[in-house]
Scaffold this motif. Structure first.
Motif, PDB file in Angstrom:
ATOM      1  N   ASP A 244       0.830  -1.204   0.000  1.00 21.50           N
ATOM      2  CA  ASP A 244       0.000   0.000   0.000  1.00 21.50           C
ATOM      3  C   ASP A 244       0.866   1.255   0.000  1.00 21.50           C
ATOM      4  OD1 ASP A 244      -2.279  -1.503  -0.018  1.00 21.50           O
ATOM      5  OD2 ASP A 244      -2.665  -1.335   2.133  1.00 21.50           O
ATOM      6  N   GLU A 245       1.942   1.213   0.763  1.00 15.38           N
ATOM      7  CA  GLU A 245       2.846   2.369   0.810  1.00 15.38           C
ATOM      8  C   GLU A 245       3.515   2.583  -0.537  1.00 15.38           C
ATOM      9  OE1 GLU A 245       6.859   3.883   3.228  1.00 15.38           O
ATOM     10  OE2 GLU A 245       5.894   1.977   3.742  1.00 15.38           O
ATOM     11  N   GLN A 246       3.934   1.500  -1.174  1.00 14.21           N
ATOM     12  CA  GLN A 246       4.576   1.606  -2.480  1.00 14.21           C
ATOM     13  C   GLN A 246       3.601   2.118  -3.535  1.00 14.21           C
ATOM     14  OE1 GLN A 246       5.818  -1.944  -4.986  1.00 14.21           O
ATOM     15  NE2 GLN A 246       7.806  -1.310  -4.192  1.00 14.21           N
ATOM     16  N   TYR A 247       2.349   1.706  -3.429  1.00 20.45           N
ATOM     17  CA  TYR A 247       1.324   2.119  -4.390  1.00 20.45           C
ATOM     18  C   TYR A 247       1.137   3.635  -4.394  1.00 20.45           C
ATOM     19  CZ  TYR A 247      -3.311   2.668  -6.446  1.00 20.45           C
ATOM     20  OH  TYR A 247      -4.367   3.083  -7.207  1.00 20.45           O
ATOM     21  N   THR A 248       1.189   4.253  -3.211  1.00 17.74           N
ATOM     22  CA  THR A 248       0.979   5.703  -3.128  1.00 17.74           C
ATOM     23  C   THR A 248       2.106   6.485  -3.788  1.00 17.74           C
ATOM     24  OG1 THR A 248       2.102   5.882  -0.977  1.00 17.74           O
ATOM     25  CG2 THR A 248      -0.269   5.426  -0.959  1.00 17.74           C
ATOM     26  N   LYS A 249       3.236   5.835  -4.031  1.00 18.64           N
ATOM     27  CA  LYS A 249       4.389   6.521  -4.625  1.00 18.64           C
ATOM     28  C   LYS A 249       4.433   6.389  -6.144  1.00 18.64           C
ATOM     29  CE  LYS A 249       7.169   5.753  -0.455  1.00 18.64           C
ATOM     30  NZ  LYS A 249       8.390   5.111   0.104  1.00 18.64           N
ATOM     31  N   LEU A 250       3.488   5.647  -6.721  1.00 19.03           N
ATOM     32  CA  LEU A 250       3.467   5.492  -8.173  1.00 19.03           C
ATOM     33  C   LEU A 250       3.072   6.796  -8.854  1.00 19.03           C
ATOM     34  CD1 LEU A 250       1.671   2.072  -8.699  1.00 19.03           C
ATOM     35  CD2 LEU A 250       4.034   2.585  -9.273  1.00 19.03           C
ATOM     36  N   PRO A 251       3.573   7.038 -10.076  1.00 20.95           N
ATOM     37  CA  PRO A 251       3.061   8.167 -10.863  1.00 20.95           C
ATOM     38  C   PRO A 251       1.562   8.019 -11.065  1.00 20.95           C
ATOM     39  CG  PRO A 251       5.041   7.238 -11.872  1.00 20.95           C
ATOM     40  CD  PRO A 251       4.640   6.302 -10.765  1.00 20.95           C
ATOM     41  N   ASP A 252       0.854   9.133 -11.178  1.00 24.41           N
ATOM     42  CA  ASP A 252      -0.607   9.101 -11.243  1.00 24.41           C
ATOM     43  C   ASP A 252      -1.123   8.168 -12.323  1.00 24.41           C
ATOM     44  OD1 ASP A 252      -0.849  10.803  -9.153  1.00 24.41           O
ATOM     45  OD2 ASP A 252      -1.162  12.600 -10.365  1.00 24.41           O
ATOM     46  N   ILE A 253      -0.545   8.233 -13.530  1.00 24.46           N
ATOM     47  CA  ILE A 253      -1.080   7.426 -14.631  1.00 24.46           C
ATOM     48  C   ILE A 253      -0.917   5.945 -14.357  1.00 24.46           C
ATOM     49  CG2 ILE A 253       1.039   7.471 -16.013  1.00 24.46           C
ATOM     50  CD1 ILE A 253      -0.766   7.545 -18.488  1.00 24.46           C
ATOM     51  N   LEU A 254       0.204   5.540 -13.710  1.00 24.05           N
ATOM     52  CA  LEU A 254       0.396   4.140 -13.405  1.00 24.05           C
ATOM     53  C   LEU A 254      -0.453   3.721 -12.219  1.00 24.05           C
ATOM     54  CD1 LEU A 254       4.227   3.605 -13.893  1.00 24.05           C
ATOM     55  CD2 LEU A 254       2.361   3.119 -15.456  1.00 24.05           C
ATOM     56  N   ARG A 255      -0.701   4.652 -11.290  1.00 20.61           N
ATOM     57  CA  ARG A 255      -1.494   4.304 -10.126  1.00 20.61           C
ATOM     58  C   ARG A 255      -2.928   3.975 -10.531  1.00 20.61           C
ATOM     59  NH1 ARG A 255      -0.293   8.325  -6.997  1.00 20.61           N
ATOM     60  NH2 ARG A 255      -2.211   9.535  -7.123  1.00 20.61           N
TER      61      ARG A 255
END
Length: 420
Positions: A244-255
């Motif tokens: 979950d922590e790693q997910y929040t750091k993704l670029p918006d388009i990839l998230r």
């Protein structure tokens, strides 16, 4: 000379794409300690362990165990739990944290994939073709099953788009079908066209979505998270928190694309603004699939739904409207206002559909695919092609194989439609 030219083209890949160039690592979706623990327990070969793990009395097959050990598939909770039980270890002992700085996916993949399988997976040129295929398909508003008219079954088209193998390993009839799809006289001309698309930057976004390390990791992590939330133990909980922590750091388009497949909608350029929602009281319409469902119910169902990007509808929003629950519909049924005419003329925008899980899905049925990860849904039509089931939308055009659905995504059959 051809090999030199291919290497030259590959070197032009923009560094910012950060593509996962190792086809073996691309194929790993579930790294684990299953093989290491199995060997430590005295089962030196997988044949020695075959038949020991059972789910509900049914043995997990050798082939399934092999795929789990190689990380090619994500097991369900019952499978990984039964494997742990057979090995007499807690489930935690089998789990790997892919977010750990000490974890090397490429090294793990190379260590766990047999040499006989190391020729699978395409190189950069295969990735370019896959991206070009999908961009071209979406520009024509076609689904993968539509490519059958070019001699490309949906399963084959999907494998091409996902760079499943190097270009030279596709048989001549498949290459001819690809050429026909692109409207070119030969596969060589397709390769030239793809390279021009690449150099013009037309494939950059799709390459990132399909093959970048971040996008692959995000897709895999999402599916892993779905499994972990069903498992006991502190390791599962901690890895979920890390994901979950790693997910929040993704670029918006990839998230967004990594979990909800929004990119196809974005690239198709269809925001579905051509139809206006008509006001008025909802009237009962015949249910999808020909089933006979009365619209006189025993209690009220709240109508959920608000438009998200592309063909997704969130269930986090209550429209404030209520409908009578159709007779014979169970307690788990839900009602969704359709603000996206994703299945063409079969359902108008502004309609309300009632869907319920647990019903048999046949070709031609309308379904709602509910994603518990972000509590969103997508309305689609079930299509069966050569034994494979796909869920397709028409506006925007997209196709999702049932086999590609994660454990977060549950298919519900549409039992009733209330027209606006």
């Amino acid at each position: 000379m051809a090999a030199t030219a291919a290497r030259s083209r590959a070197m032009k890949t923009p560094a910012h794409l950060n593509l996962e160039l190792d086809p073996i690592a691309r194929g790993v979706v579930f790294p684990s300690h299953v093989r290491d623990v199995r060997r430590s327990k005295g089962y030196e070969t997988l044949r020695d362990f075959d038949g020991k793990a059972k789910v509900g009395g049914t043995v997990i097959t050798y082939n399934r165990l092999a795929k789990i050990e190689r990380g090619e598939v994500i097991p369900d909770a019952a499978e990984i739990t039964s494997i742990a039980k057979a090995l007499k270890v807690p489930v935690d002992a089998l789990l790997v944290d892919p977010t750990s700085p000490m974890f090397d996916r490429t090294a793990w993949a190379r260590d766990h994939i047999e040499a006989s399988l190391k020729n699978r997976g395409g190189d950069v040129e295969a990735m370019k073709l896959g991206a070009a295929m999908r961009v071209h398909r979406l520009s024509l508003k076609l689904s993968t099953s539509d490519l059958k008219e070019y001699g490309l079954p949906a399963a084959t088209a999907s494998r091409i788009e996902n760079a499943d193998r190097p270009l030279e390993r596709w048989p001549r009839d498949v290459k001819n079908g690809i050429a026909q799809f692109f409207g070119e006289s030969s596969f060589r001309k397709v390769e030239d066209r793809v390279q021009k698309m690449f150099e013009a930057g037309e494939l950059t976004v799709m390459l990132a979505e399909l093959f970048s390390e971040e996008a692959i990791q995000a897709r895999n992590n999402r599916r892993l998270r779905s499994l972990l939330t069903q498992l006991p133990g502190t390791a599962a909980k901690k890895i979920t928190e890390h994901l979950d922590e790693q997910y929040t750091k993704l670029p918006d388009i990839l998230r967004t694309t990594a979990r909800s497949r929004h990119l196809e909608s974005m690239l198709s350029g269809s925001q579905d603004n051509d139809l206006m929602v008509r006001a008025g009281d909802a009237e009962a319409a015949p249910p999808a699939g020909g089933a006979d469902v009365e619209t006189k119910g025993t209690d009220d169902l709240p109508v959920l739904g608000a438009r998200l990007l592309g063909n997704r509808i969130t269930l986090d929003a209550d429209t404030g409207a209520k409908i009578r629950r159709p007779s014979g519909v169970g307690a788990d049924a839900y009602a969704v206002r359709v603000d996206v005419s994703s299945v063409g003329s079969r359902i108008q925008r502004g309609s309300v559909v009632v869907a319920e899980e647990g019903h048999k899905i046949s070709g031609g049925d309308l379904v709602v695919i509910r994603d518990s990860y972000d509590n969103s849904v997508m309305l689609a039509e079930a299509v069966v092609d050569e034994g494979h089931t796909f869920f397709e939308t028409q506006n925007p055009k997209s196709s999702i194989s049932q086999a590609d659905l994660t454990q977060d995504e549950v298919v519900a059959k549409v039992l009733a439609i209330l027209m606006p």
